[in-house]
Design a protein around this motif. Structure first.
Motif, mmCIF file in Angstrom:
data_model
loop_
_atom_site.group_PDB
_atom_site.id
_atom_site.type_symbol
_atom_site.label_atom_id
_atom_site.label_comp_id
_atom_site.label_asym_id
_atom_site.label_seq_id
_atom_site.Cartn_x
_atom_site.Cartn_y
_atom_site.Cartn_z
ATOM 1 N N ARG A 266 87.522 61.997 -86.577
ATOM 2 C CA ARG A 266 88.918 61.565 -86.775
ATOM 3 C C ARG A 266 88.929 60.206 -87.451
ATOM 4 O O ARG A 266 88.139 59.322 -87.111
ATOM 5 C CB ARG A 266 89.633 61.484 -85.433
ATOM 6 C CG ARG A 266 91.119 61.099 -85.531
ATOM 7 C CD ARG A 266 91.728 60.971 -84.151
ATOM 8 N NE ARG A 266 93.152 60.635 -84.213
ATOM 9 C CZ ARG A 266 93.884 60.299 -83.142
ATOM 10 N NH1 ARG A 266 93.332 60.283 -81.937
ATOM 11 N NH2 ARG A 266 95.168 59.999 -83.280
ATOM 12 N N ARG A 268 91.546 57.014 -88.707
ATOM 13 C CA ARG A 268 92.855 56.364 -88.735
ATOM 14 C C ARG A 268 92.727 55.057 -89.521
ATOM 15 O O ARG A 268 91.825 54.267 -89.263
ATOM 16 C CB ARG A 268 93.347 56.072 -87.320
ATOM 17 C CG ARG A 268 93.843 57.314 -86.578
ATOM 18 C CD ARG A 268 93.997 57.064 -85.092
ATOM 19 N NE ARG A 268 92.691 57.064 -84.437
ATOM 20 C CZ ARG A 268 92.515 56.810 -83.139
ATOM 21 N NH1 ARG A 268 93.551 56.510 -82.377
ATOM 22 N NH2 ARG A 268 91.300 56.843 -82.611
ATOM 23 N N TYR A 270 95.093 51.781 -90.755
ATOM 24 C CA TYR A 270 96.354 51.091 -90.525
ATOM 25 C C TYR A 270 96.546 49.996 -91.574
ATOM 26 O O TYR A 270 95.739 49.068 -91.669
ATOM 27 C CB TYR A 270 96.371 50.453 -89.133
ATOM 28 C CG TYR A 270 96.181 51.453 -88.014
ATOM 29 C CD1 TYR A 270 97.272 52.127 -87.456
ATOM 30 C CD2 TYR A 270 94.908 51.730 -87.505
ATOM 31 C CE1 TYR A 270 97.097 53.046 -86.429
ATOM 32 C CE2 TYR A 270 94.721 52.647 -86.473
ATOM 33 C CZ TYR A 270 95.821 53.304 -85.949
ATOM 34 O OH TYR A 270 95.647 54.210 -84.930
ATOM 35 N N SER A 275 100.447 53.858 -91.889
ATOM 36 C CA SER A 275 99.110 54.251 -91.452
ATOM 37 C C SER A 275 98.912 55.742 -91.704
ATOM 38 O O SER A 275 99.877 56.501 -91.881
ATOM 39 C CB SER A 275 98.896 53.945 -89.974
ATOM 40 O OG SER A 275 99.731 54.764 -89.160
ATOM 41 N N ASP A 277 96.463 59.283 -90.375
ATOM 42 C CA ASP A 277 95.690 59.825 -89.262
ATOM 43 C C ASP A 277 95.270 61.240 -89.648
ATOM 44 O O ASP A 277 96.120 62.091 -89.921
ATOM 45 C CB ASP A 277 96.556 59.834 -87.994
ATOM 46 C CG ASP A 277 95.782 60.220 -86.737
ATOM 47 O OD1 ASP A 277 94.631 60.679 -86.855
ATOM 48 O OD2 ASP A 277 96.348 60.086 -85.638
ATOM 49 N N SER A 279 92.261 64.462 -88.727
ATOM 50 C CA SER A 279 91.227 64.993 -87.844
ATOM 51 C C SER A 279 90.575 66.196 -88.494
ATOM 52 O O SER A 279 91.268 67.104 -88.979
ATOM 53 C CB SER A 279 91.829 65.392 -86.487
ATOM 54 O OG SER A 279 90.866 66.070 -85.695
#
Length: 385
Positions: A266, A268, A270, A275, A277, A279
């Motif tokens: 995963r 992420r 920012y 941001s 995200d 997976s």
């Protein structure tokens, strides 16, 4: 000149090897590659048996990679393999790539590229001297939404990147009994795997993905790598704090003893505006999030994408694409690179999206820097090559 399939040889990936079958499927998805020969195992009989199970002619099923490269080099140009893929345990990546490149064959290798950073740097020199192409299968860069995420960062949708969190959790090595299996035994053996198991196997993927999408490079590290299961020589779990070249902070968590986890990669990122995200277990969804408006769920195949991203999408929206298709994107791009090279049209402007020797060097540097940082009482260590 009419296009034809490129002829591929394979080193490793014989009977019982997980990744060999994945490579063969990915290579053939687009119908641009033909497997013509192989040295599939260090055991000569198993190597030949594996080749015959793949319906290769017996004379193209070799007992060793040395025999394969020498023999293929002597074949007529319209028969010999044109590139070789290396899918062996880590300790054979460098000698096999070296021999192939020096014999004039292009190389596509599993990661990590070599057993050490010194070998990776040596390999760069060999590549430059050979005038051959080299690619590395950092598979996760092949996902369409990862390429779109990279573009979102590059076009300033996120603003200035301030923090990156990347994690890669698996649970398959939590049980000590797993060590007896073929896939585990070599990864936990320093003579075959190198100085790291977890960071060398999956942590390096996480580091590569963070740099690929963000466009940043890791500049400092603070690491804690440990073998959780008693008796192991190499790490099976690790946490790495990161600092990036623009001042952004980050964390990389990797584990192969996280019970219940399958392939939990995963990412992420920012920024100061938004941001993202993503997976790997839900690869057709990318979240774009804000503080002052509703989050956006971006789906593979829905809406407008750049031509680069669109070319990586293979099915209509709602038809899930995953690991094999992402792997195939690495292959099809490498094949395109080889075609351009053969036509004398490959240059810096070609921009073929294939992980290369520079990614290989940074990957080996990440592994060695992480291990060194973990073995030190000093908090922060410069990322050095």
């Amino acid at each position: 000149m009419a296009k034809r399939k490129l002829r591929m040889g394979m080193i490793g990936g014989g009977s019982g090897a997980f990744i060999g079958a994945v490579h063969r499927i990915a290579a053939q998805i687009d119908g641009q590659v033909e497997l013509v020969c192989g040295a599939f195992s260090a055991d000569q009989q198993r190597s030949k048996d594996s080749g015959e199970q793949l319906f290769l002619p017996s004379e193209r099923c070799y007992g060793s990679y040395e025999e394969m490269i020498i023999t293929e080099q002597e074949l007529p140009a319209d028969q010999r393999m044109e590139f070789v893929v290396i899918v062996t345990p880590n300790h054979l990546h460098y000698p096999a790539a070296k021999l192939a490149l020096e014999a004039g064959f292009h190389v596509l290798s599993d990661k990590p590229a070599t057993l050490s950073l010194a070998q990776a740097l040596s390999l760069k020199t060999i590549i430059e001297q050979s005038n051959c192409l080299y690619g590395l299968t950092h598979t996760y860069t092949g996902y369409p939404l990862i390429k779109h995420a990279q573009e979102l960062v590059a076009d300033n949708t996120l603003g200035t990147v301030q923090k990156i969190v990347v994690e890669y959790h698996q649970g398959w090595l939590a049980d000590q009994e797993a060590e007896s299996g073929k896939q585990a035994s070599w990864r936990l053996d320093p003579s075959q795997s190198g100085i790291s198991c977890c960071m060398g196997d999956i942590g390096v993927h996480a580091a590569n993905l963070a740099e690929y999408v963000s466009g940043l490079t890791i500049s400092k590290m603070c690491a804690d790598l440990v073998p959780v299961v008693p008796g192991r020589q190499l790490d099976d779990d690790g946490t790495v704090l990161l600092r990036f070249n623009n001042g952004a902070k980050g964390a990389l968590l990797a584990s192969q003893i996280a019970v219940g986890e399958e392939n939990g990669l995963r990412l992420r990122i920012y920024g100061d505006k938004a941001s993202i995200d993503w997976s790997q277990q839900e690869p057709n969804t990318l979240w774009l999030k804000f503080n002052d408006q509703a989050s956006q769920m971006i789906r593979t195949g829905v809406g407008q994408f750049s031509s680069r991203v669109q070319s990586a999408i293979r099915t209509p929206a709602g038809h899930p694409e995953g690991y094999l298709e992402a792997f195939a994107n690495i292959y099809v791009n490498f094949v395109e690179q080889v075609r351009l090279f053969q036509q004398g049209e490959l240059d810096a402007a070609s921009q073929v999206d294939v992980p290369d020797i520079e990614d290989a060097i940074r990957g080996m540097a990440f592994i060695e820097n992480a291990v060194a940082a973990s073995n030190s009482d000093q908090k922060w260590h410069n990322f050095t090559i």
